[in-house]
Design a protein around this motif. Sequence first.
Motif, PDB file in Angstrom:
ATOM      1  N   LEU A  57     -13.757   4.483  -2.936  1.00  0.00           N
ATOM      2  CA  LEU A  57     -13.421   3.471  -3.922  1.00  0.00           C
ATOM      3  C   LEU A  57     -11.910   3.320  -3.959  1.00  0.00           C
ATOM      4  O   LEU A  57     -11.189   4.315  -3.993  1.00  0.00           O
ATOM      5  CB  LEU A  57     -13.947   3.849  -5.314  1.00  0.00           C
ATOM      6  CG  LEU A  57     -15.464   3.977  -5.431  1.00  0.00           C
ATOM      7  CD1 LEU A  57     -15.844   4.360  -6.862  1.00  0.00           C
ATOM      8  CD2 LEU A  57     -16.162   2.697  -5.019  1.00  0.00           C
ATOM      9  N   PHE A  58     -11.433   2.074  -3.917  1.00  0.00           N
ATOM     10  CA  PHE A  58     -10.005   1.771  -4.006  1.00  0.00           C
ATOM     11  C   PHE A  58      -9.780   1.029  -5.314  1.00  0.00           C
ATOM     12  O   PHE A  58     -10.566   0.157  -5.682  1.00  0.00           O
ATOM     13  CB  PHE A  58      -9.561   0.855  -2.865  1.00  0.00           C
ATOM     14  CG  PHE A  58      -9.472   1.478  -1.491  1.00  0.00           C
ATOM     15  CD1 PHE A  58     -10.159   2.629  -1.144  1.00  0.00           C
ATOM     16  CD2 PHE A  58      -8.714   0.869  -0.515  1.00  0.00           C
ATOM     17  CE1 PHE A  58     -10.078   3.167   0.126  1.00  0.00           C
ATOM     18  CE2 PHE A  58      -8.623   1.387   0.763  1.00  0.00           C
ATOM     19  CZ  PHE A  58      -9.303   2.538   1.083  1.00  0.00           C
ATOM     20  N   ASN A  59      -8.692   1.329  -5.997  1.00  0.00           N
ATOM     21  CA  ASN A  59      -8.318   0.624  -7.214  1.00  0.00           C
ATOM     22  C   ASN A  59      -6.893   0.116  -7.030  1.00  0.00           C
ATOM     23  O   ASN A  59      -5.932   0.849  -7.257  1.00  0.00           O
ATOM     24  CB  ASN A  59      -8.438   1.528  -8.435  1.00  0.00           C
ATOM     25  CG  ASN A  59      -8.353   0.770  -9.731  1.00  0.00           C
ATOM     26  OD1 ASN A  59      -8.373  -0.461  -9.743  1.00  0.00           O
ATOM     27  ND2 ASN A  59      -8.246   1.489 -10.825  1.00  0.00           N
ATOM     28  N   ALA A  60      -6.760  -1.133  -6.575  1.00  0.00           N
ATOM     29  CA  ALA A  60      -5.466  -1.709  -6.206  1.00  0.00           C
ATOM     30  C   ALA A  60      -4.888  -2.547  -7.336  1.00  0.00           C
ATOM     31  O   ALA A  60      -5.626  -3.213  -8.068  1.00  0.00           O
ATOM     32  CB  ALA A  60      -5.631  -2.574  -4.957  1.00  0.00           C
ATOM     33  N   ASN A  61      -3.575  -2.534  -7.446  1.00  0.00           N
ATOM     34  CA  ASN A  61      -2.901  -3.372  -8.427  1.00  0.00           C
ATOM     35  C   ASN A  61      -2.999  -4.830  -8.009  1.00  0.00           C
ATOM     36  O   ASN A  61      -2.814  -5.160  -6.829  1.00  0.00           O
ATOM     37  CB  ASN A  61      -1.427  -2.984  -8.544  1.00  0.00           C
ATOM     38  CG  ASN A  61      -1.249  -1.626  -9.158  1.00  0.00           C
ATOM     39  OD1 ASN A  61      -2.008  -1.217 -10.021  1.00  0.00           O
ATOM     40  ND2 ASN A  61      -0.234  -0.897  -8.708  1.00  0.00           N
ATOM     41  N   PRO A  62      -3.264  -5.729  -8.964  1.00  0.00           N
ATOM     42  CA  PRO A  62      -3.319  -7.155  -8.630  1.00  0.00           C
ATOM     43  C   PRO A  62      -1.949  -7.686  -8.227  1.00  0.00           C
ATOM     44  O   PRO A  62      -0.917  -7.205  -8.705  1.00  0.00           O
ATOM     45  CB  PRO A  62      -3.810  -7.830  -9.902  1.00  0.00           C
ATOM     46  CG  PRO A  62      -3.959  -6.791 -10.923  1.00  0.00           C
ATOM     47  CD  PRO A  62      -3.593  -5.471 -10.350  1.00  0.00           C
TER      48      PRO A  62
END
Length: 162
Positions: A57-62
Amino acid sequence: MSACITTAPLTAEAFSPFGDVLEVTGDPDKIINQGQCGRYHDLARLDFVDGRAGISLFNANPRALPYVLDMVERHPEGSQAFIPMTYQPFLVIVAADEGGRPGQPKAFVTKPGQGVNYFRGTWHGVLTPLHGPGLFAVIDRIGEGSNLEEYWFETPFEVAEG
């Protein structure tokens, strides 16, 4: 900036040299789960060398457009699929390989619900959600050795909405 790249909608035809578009279109291949679920089967050509498929799972900044593109990367040992876990569009940047270096980048914006699978060795931009949260399931190669090459452009590109 050396050049401006404008975005285009992501379509399977335009993206076909670089990978697969993952989306629900047309009728499902099968109806399962007591008739309550359509299965759209085998949408990505996963390809790994000396490794196995893993789900992360990746949680990238918009990010926002216009966007400065100064680097692309590729994974010579395996394909890499990005499946958004929210119903928001994201920016997809790819480039053909030209003698071990990326050629002219192309930029696409997904429709909500679309994902992508980059073919093994495809130059692509970093994960670039256009809205938060930037949560994605990523299916790629898990194995020994380096599977990342980066290329930094001498002069960055500006990616603008098309």
